[in-house]
Design an enzyme around this catalytic site. Sequence first.
Site, mmCIF file in Angstrom:
data_model
loop_
_atom_site.group_PDB
_atom_site.id
_atom_site.type_symbol
_atom_site.label_atom_id
_atom_site.label_comp_id
_atom_site.label_asym_id
_atom_site.label_seq_id
_atom_site.Cartn_x
_atom_site.Cartn_y
_atom_site.Cartn_z
ATOM 1 N N MET A 1 0.833 -1.200 0.000
ATOM 2 C CA MET A 1 0.000 0.000 0.000
ATOM 3 C C MET A 1 0.874 1.259 0.000
ATOM 4 S SD MET A 1 -2.974 1.284 2.672
ATOM 5 C CE MET A 1 -4.097 -0.083 2.382
ATOM 6 N N TRP B 1 2.237 1.734 -3.396
ATOM 7 C CA TRP B 1 1.174 2.180 -4.301
ATOM 8 C C TRP B 1 1.016 3.699 -4.245
ATOM 9 C CZ3 TRP B 1 -3.760 4.047 -2.432
ATOM 10 C CH2 TRP B 1 -4.607 4.457 -3.460
ATOM 11 N N HIS B 2 1.143 4.274 -3.073
ATOM 12 C CA HIS B 2 1.023 5.730 -2.956
ATOM 13 C C HIS B 2 2.160 6.445 -3.678
ATOM 14 C CE1 HIS B 2 -1.853 5.008 0.457
ATOM 15 N NE2 HIS B 2 -2.412 6.045 -0.113
ATOM 16 N N GLY B 3 3.341 5.837 -3.730
ATOM 17 C CA GLY B 3 4.455 6.470 -4.422
ATOM 18 C C GLY B 3 5.781 5.869 -4.009
#
Length: 404
Positions: free
Chosen positions: A328, A331-333
């Site tokens: 996760m 996924w954000h960066g």
Amino acid sequence: MMSFDPYGNPTYFILLFIALLPLMIGLLYGHRSHIYESIISFAFLLLTFGGEKWHTGIALIIYLIYQICLVWLYSMYRQRKDSANKGWVFVVSVILAIIPLAVVKITPAVAHGASSIIGFLGISYLTFKVVQTIMETRDGVIKEFHPILFGQFLLFFPTISSGPIDRYRRFVKDYDSVPTRAKYLDLMEKGVRYIFLGFLYKFLLAYIFGTVMLPTVEHAALQAHGFSWALLGVMYTYSLDLFFDFAGYSLFAVGVSYLMGVETPMNFNQPFKSKNIKDFWNRWHMTLSFWFRDFIYMRLVFFMMKHKWFKSRITTANVAYVINMLIMGFWHGETWYYIVYGLFHGFAMVINDAWLRYKKKHQAQIPHNKFTEYFAIFLTFNVVCFSFLIFSGFLNTLWFVPRH
């Protein structure tokens, strides 16, 4: 040509009300027109991805064709009577579904901040929908695939940019039916209430915390050069801004969905009243949290138990927690603070489970009353706000960006 970010200004809402009125009247009298729904969906997608953003619209069209063909091919393979349901076919299908999102996410990290030409608003949430459909098809939960319905599911305009993330079967059930008059009146009442609450959250409270207060406390924290009361102010102000901005958007998306007769799941349920970190993730960005739980965490646990990676179920669950939240974070960066944010929550889940096990074994010695409940809420709130301070990237600015 006009171009709007979804729910970004009053003109968007005026156009939305005009477009939805005939649909609402039809639903009120027991009629649903998929043709009209398709027309207004196309119009609002054009407003979002047209004009100066036309190149993102082209990327969306190519992406849509690619993913529909991919899921269609996998569905045909899976639903054959002699289908062997090979694991490698499933894995390859999931990888192919994720590749466009991976390219979009990785490009800025390797191209000095440049955006990918195949990126567009909402690609993450569409990819989540595609992957979950492939997984549920493999599991036999989805037994029939309809390309047009799947396209409608992906392009449902109220939720396309940032969710909530619906499930294919649940969406199709609503989309293919007409609610009773009493049911739709209830949906309409809730939808209007959610939209007005969204105005309060996004355009008033998020404005106060994010536009008025946040720059002031950030400036004070930068002037203080390190840990300070101002940094604590940044932590709380950013956390409240993040919540009211995103929860406000989600209320708009759910409210508009309800007006269209589709009960899109809620995304937030009073997350700052959580009594522990697991409770928090059952209340915060719930459709994303449940997606990671169902399609990453649970499958990781099953895979590790099947292959006997660890003797202890507790160890298996703990490793899965950390991997799940780390994914996760990525996924954000691909920046250190997103990765640390993911690891922070992964280990917080591990510690939370250890505490709950200890508490269960020592119930007689550990008090449980209103004070301990309020303290748990207070502690969880502060732990979460600290994680949001990491997530914000402000610590990167404070510690590593040179100031002249």
